[in-house]
Motif scaffolding. Sequence first.
Motif, PDB file in Angstrom:
ATOM      1  N   ARG A   1       0.501 -19.083   6.309  1.00 46.41           N
ATOM      2  CA  ARG A   1      -0.803 -18.664   5.771  1.00 46.41           C
ATOM      3  C   ARG A   1      -1.667 -18.035   6.862  1.00 46.41           C
ATOM      4  NH1 ARG A   1      -4.076 -16.483   2.095  1.00 46.41           N
ATOM      5  NH2 ARG A   1      -6.196 -17.323   2.193  1.00 46.41           N
ATOM      6  N   LYS A   2      -1.717 -18.669   8.034  1.00 45.69           N
ATOM      7  CA  LYS A   2      -2.611 -18.187   9.090  1.00 45.69           C
ATOM      8  C   LYS A   2      -2.134 -16.866   9.691  1.00 45.69           C
ATOM      9  CE  LYS A   2      -4.996 -22.433  10.226  1.00 45.69           C
ATOM     10  NZ  LYS A   2      -5.527 -23.310  11.279  1.00 45.69           N
TER      11      LYS A   2
ATOM     12  N   GLY B   1      -6.397 -22.546   5.632  1.00 48.70           N
ATOM     13  CA  GLY B   1      -4.982 -22.436   5.931  1.00 48.70           C
ATOM     14  C   GLY B   1      -4.383 -23.797   6.230  1.00 48.70           C
TER      15      GLY B   1
END
Length: 350
Positions: free
Chosen positions: A279-280, A212
């Motif tokens: 993303r995370k 990420g």
Amino acid sequence: MTEQRIVRAAAVQIAPDLDDGAGTLNRVLNALDEAAGKGANLVVFPETFVPWYPYFSFVHPPVVTGAEHLRLYEHAPTVPGPVTDAVAAAARRRGLVVVLGINERDHGSLYNAQLIFDADGALKLKRRKITPTYHERMIWGQGDGSGLRAVDTAVGRVGALACWEHYNPLARYALMADHEEIHAAQFPGSMVGQIFADQMEVTIRHHALESGCFVVNATGWLTDAQRERIAPDEKLRKALTGGCMTAIVSPEGAHLAPPLTAGEGLLIADLDMALVLKRKRMMDSVGHYARPELLSLVLDDRSAGPVRRSADLPSWSASDDADADQAEADAADRGSDQRVAVLRGPARRS
């Protein structure tokens, strides 16, 4: 609302000066000026670019490479030293975070080292490749776990690995667990052919997705004249072609600019740091997507050396033995292995 933060990254693909380490350093300094002129905040150079990558060891047997190996020693920088002073001054003058690959000389040994300089010129990290690959084992010593970490810089948390260290998932996981936001990857370039470039692309895009983070990857370049000089035999020279994939990849695994696969150049892309959290939120490999009670990493992050002095060793008391005996007895009562006690958290540092 998260404040927008943009980092302009530059990945450098240039040829070294195979005659003089000072000449290669000048190319580094010129590239820093060029990158700064294009608004870069972060600049990443290829693997062991200063003074040059030991291509000779890939195409010639060890018995005939002694002179070239000694010449590499002659031009290899020490840390600290004049090379690090010059790069630090340029980073400070231009306000750049710099990731530089060098052949580090430490007395009678050479190491594949990665240096991270902050925008104020401070050397934030010096790490050594933990396992040199194939022919490289005749050139470099092994690093230790002390460099398997990310460091805070003016552009965010930066971690780094060299070449096939990216095929060691535990080394990559150590950086993930240290919450790197930008990963600096370095490869030699001009080797092995198109298959190396293809494999490299898969590797860096996968790491971006899994960690990420952004990945800024730099590979080196050899001119035709340099290839001919290193390998006069045309058959051997074929091994010094292709293998370039200078690229900048987002946490979603996408190229942020067309990769540079041939020739010299500077690849520039803007990193929208909000994409890290985006993303995370979906997949944090060391957070909500981790299962540390099932799978975890134990990392020995101590600096290794030939001598460990008593002042560096933990003190001992009689109660230590008593505590250990009680812990062992408790583990036996539970019918479990005492080693289970250390397997907690995504990455435990000793």
